[in-house]
Motif scaffolding. Sequence first.
Motif, short mmCIF file in Angstrom:
data_model
loop_
_atom_site.label_atom_id
_atom_site.label_comp_id
_atom_site.label_asym_id
_atom_site.label_seq_id
_atom_site.Cartn_x
_atom_site.Cartn_y
_atom_site.Cartn_z
N TYR A 332 7.15 15.53 -11.84
CA TYR A 332 8.57 15.60 -11.45
C TYR A 332 9.09 14.23 -11.01
O TYR A 332 10.25 13.88 -11.28
N CYS A 333 8.22 13.45 -10.35
CA CYS A 333 8.64 12.11 -9.95
C CYS A 333 8.92 11.23 -11.16
O CYS A 333 9.92 10.49 -11.19
N ARG A 334 8.06 11.31 -12.18
CA ARG A 334 8.30 10.55 -13.41
C ARG A 334 9.58 11.01 -14.10
O ARG A 334 10.33 10.20 -14.65
N LEU A 335 9.83 12.32 -14.09
CA LEU A 335 11.02 12.86 -14.72
C LEU A 335 12.29 12.38 -14.03
O LEU A 335 13.25 11.94 -14.69
N VAL A 336 12.30 12.44 -12.72
CA VAL A 336 13.52 12.09 -11.96
C VAL A 336 13.78 10.59 -12.02
O VAL A 336 14.93 10.15 -12.14
N THR A 337 12.73 9.78 -11.94
CA THR A 337 12.90 8.33 -11.92
C THR A 337 12.90 7.70 -13.31
O THR A 337 13.03 6.49 -13.45
N GLN A 338 12.72 8.56 -14.36
CA GLN A 338 12.67 8.08 -15.75
C GLN A 338 11.60 7.01 -15.93
O GLN A 338 11.80 6.01 -16.62
N SER A 339 10.45 7.24 -15.32
CA SER A 339 9.35 6.28 -15.39
C SER A 339 8.17 6.90 -16.14
O SER A 339 8.00 8.12 -16.16
N THR A 340 7.39 6.05 -16.76
CA THR A 340 6.18 6.52 -17.44
C THR A 340 4.92 6.23 -16.61
O THR A 340 3.82 6.59 -17.01
N THR A 341 5.09 5.58 -15.46
CA THR A 341 3.95 5.18 -14.62
C THR A 341 3.66 6.27 -13.60
O THR A 341 4.57 6.77 -12.93
N SER A 342 2.40 6.62 -13.47
CA SER A 342 1.99 7.64 -12.53
C SER A 342 1.96 7.09 -11.10
O SER A 342 1.58 5.93 -10.88
N LEU A 343 2.36 7.92 -10.14
CA LEU A 343 2.28 7.55 -8.71
C LEU A 343 0.99 8.05 -8.09
O LEU A 343 0.72 7.78 -6.92
N TRP A 344 0.20 8.76 -8.83
CA TRP A 344 -1.02 9.38 -8.30
C TRP A 344 -2.17 8.40 -8.39
O TRP A 344 -2.62 8.02 -9.46
N ASN A 345 -2.69 8.03 -7.23
CA ASN A 345 -3.86 7.15 -7.16
C ASN A 345 -5.10 8.03 -7.10
O ASN A 345 -5.39 8.65 -6.11
N ARG A 346 -5.84 8.06 -8.22
CA ARG A 346 -6.97 8.98 -8.33
C ARG A 346 -8.32 8.29 -8.17
O ARG A 346 -9.35 8.91 -8.33
N LYS A 347 -8.34 7.00 -7.82
CA LYS A 347 -9.61 6.25 -7.76
C LYS A 347 -10.51 6.74 -6.64
O LYS A 347 -11.71 6.87 -6.81
N ASP A 348 -9.93 7.01 -5.48
CA ASP A 348 -10.74 7.38 -4.31
C ASP A 348 -10.61 8.86 -4.01
O ASP A 348 -10.59 9.28 -2.86
N ALA A 349 -10.49 9.64 -5.05
CA ALA A 349 -10.27 11.07 -4.83
C ALA A 349 -11.50 11.75 -4.23
O ALA A 349 -11.38 12.77 -3.57
N HIS A 350 -12.68 11.18 -4.43
CA HIS A 350 -13.91 11.82 -3.95
C HIS A 350 -14.59 10.90 -2.95
O HIS A 350 -14.60 9.68 -3.11
N PRO A 351 -15.25 11.46 -1.91
CA PRO A 351 -16.01 10.65 -0.96
C PRO A 351 -17.24 10.08 -1.64
O PRO A 351 -17.63 10.54 -2.71
N PRO A 352 -17.87 9.05 -1.01
CA PRO A 352 -19.02 8.40 -1.65
C PRO A 352 -20.12 9.37 -2.06
O PRO A 352 -20.66 9.27 -3.15
N LYS A 353 -20.46 10.33 -1.18
CA LYS A 353 -21.55 11.25 -1.49
C LYS A 353 -21.22 12.07 -2.74
O LYS A 353 -22.06 12.30 -3.60
N TYR A 354 -19.95 12.49 -2.84
CA TYR A 354 -19.52 13.29 -3.99
C TYR A 354 -19.59 12.48 -5.27
O TYR A 354 -20.05 12.95 -6.30
#
Length: 819
Positions: A332-354
């Motif tokens: 929805y953020c991409r749709l409203v702002t007419q952007s193709t860039t994701s705002l979701w930072n998925r690099k640190d989604a899991h803790p080190p053990k995971y």
Amino acid sequence: MNPPEGRCGTPPATGSPDRLDKATLKVHLPNGGFNVVKFGDAIDVKGIITLVTSRLATGQRAYQHLYAMRLHHPPTGEVYWLHQDTTMYQVQEKYERKHPHSEWRYELRVRYLPQNLTDLYEKDRVTFYYYYDQVRNDYLCADHAALDQDVAVQLCCLEIRYFFKDMPQIALDKKSNLEYLEREIGLHKFLPRAVLDGMKPKALRKLIQQHFKKVAALSELECMFKFFELLRAHYRFDQERFRCDLGSGWSIPVELVIGPDLGISYMTHRATSPTRMAEFDRIQAIQTLVSDCEVHRKAMVQLRVAGTTETLTITCPSLEVAESLADLIDGYCRLVTQSTTSLWNRKDAHPPKYRQQQQHGVGSRQASGGSGSPETTAAQTGTMLSEDYAEIVDEEGDYSTPATRDYELVRNQVELAEIIGEGQFGDVHKGTFKGRDNQVIPVAVKTCKADADLATAEKFLEEAYIMQQFDHPHIIKLIGVCSESPIWIVMELARLGEMRAYLQSNKHRLDLATLLQYTFQLSTALSYLESKKFVHRDIAARNVLVSAHNCVKLADFGLSRWVEDQSYYKASKGKLPIKWMSPESINFRRFTTASDVWMFGVCMWEILMLGVKPFRGVKNNDVIGKIESGERLALPQNCPPRLYSLMSQCWAYEPSKRPSFKEIREVLNEILMEERHQQQETMRRENRRVQAMSWGSTGSDDPPPPKPARFPIFGAADSTSLASLTGTLSGGGSINNATPAPTTYIVAQNPEVLVQLLRENESRGISPSVYTTPASAFNTLAVDFEKNISASPPSATVATPAPLTSAPSQPSPAVTATP
């Protein structure tokens, strides 16, 4: 890159170019169709979405960013949304550990919705129609136990009107049409199962007829918007809801509500309306986190909102729910702002053990010969550029390359001559093809305009793809194609051209047997198509070509489609031959072998009418009204009654009551044989008549051949005739040289009547030999016999006195006496 498990054989050696073989993915669409995509591991979900949406219709999608990919596991009901930046390698690593690839269902859906559907319709109709199909399909599949039955029937009538927009407004008033809709198409395509199970069929039919009258005058677009409006009041298809907690420590249980008109809102269990928390255009960053606690593991979504100092934290029951929520907000953020860039930072989604556990699992797979990371694979195989592109194979076949490859011709083998016709895509030329051993073959060449786009070119080649599957003496054969622009389809030439024009220009020399031969030949071709499960959809005299005076061939397979048993092909938008079509094809766009039978009945009528078009002077919109009222095409002049009876069977309103093409072929063969036999008998009689005339007019002294002697039967002749015959034989003269006496007949209904007539003649002293004048209506009369003659019928036909010949006034079983 090693091949995905379960789809390829033993992997080739490292570094082999064969390692770049692509995997296959079936992407399902809401209308029941699908696209098959060949992909490499490095392609991301966004790339597959772009390729699939580009095949929905020609041109670019203005609202491309509304689409998302959903992963569904039907046996368990698990659903996962795939973020656009996720690679297919990552999807396989994460989800094919849980279930085999064959059990997963990839679905292309419209997930991020604009506020204004009217704007969507005006700017991107393809996506609008796609979204309508999706909403409709979701509504039918959902459990609607509490849905009001009256509302469900209203929605049902709107869908019927939308899908069968050419159907007359009063069509469902006719009971047979409603029964056909229910039996052949099924009300389950318009009503949820709960509603069908909860209503009596008779009451449901009556309610449909009542409500359909209210929407019968609506246009296609009005039906769609009315459907959205009515459904939205009972089923919020434009919102997604998540049960979660606000905060990370002391949290508040809420139901998060996300939609185009609500932004990010929530509802507590006591609230009656949602409370807005944030707007999509205020979101600056999105992050998903998983706690490090093994016992109380939590998944959270953190939103950084412009104008606030603290992040907005939403605690979810699982990581899957958190990822789905993050993907929805990000879209929805991409749709409203007419952007193709994701705002979701998925690099640190899991803790080190995971992450260590995940990496350990991947390492184990690598050790056992499984797939490595994309980077490792790239190092092993060189460049990954070729893996960044996907190839889509359409559900009906990729007509441009694989289907016609064996029929590819070298262009200089074909030489074009004059234009002999005009097709939907370009001109049709007469030409020659130089085959093996320099043999020159006359051909017809269909051309496609040079400026045609890819979709048009593929549609043009559909006909070649279909024709190459047929081999029948009365179907035009495909010789080959030139698939490079300009595209040519090369086929055998029918030197006498289109049959309708041929019928009109040769009407004075075409006899009935020839016309019947044409219908029989076409029935053999259509019986062949029937056995191949193909529907032609455009059977008409204009689509039949004449190869020779005694040979016609079926052509123009541009509308043909393959259908499975007990199924049908539903035509999309486009021009269709209304005046040749069956009522179910006009009303419901339903095409089956039975609808082909109807069209063939019309085609037979055209042939017997020598090229006259059906329903002349009638507008297309009025044709279905005439058919509904029972009107059919009139009996053509000189048409055998049995043939018109066959046509009438082809025009049965109920498709199930029409004959098959196999049955039609057999009947036509019998009719043709009968006509040829009658022709031969007529020719024999004519030859005898001509010979008799030639004997009397040549002036030759040679007498005509004598007639054989006739001897009396039943002792019925009188003594005078016997004495005459005896005198002739005993006179020493040859019977062949005697002057032939006139042959006379007395005809009666049975032997008893004949005896009575002879007795009367004998008592009157009249010999049968004096009857020399042919009988007619003017010299015959009916005579009643006396009541004491019990063996005789009440009356018989006898002649007036000599010299007239006695004969019955109309044909009936009779015994004939000859003197």
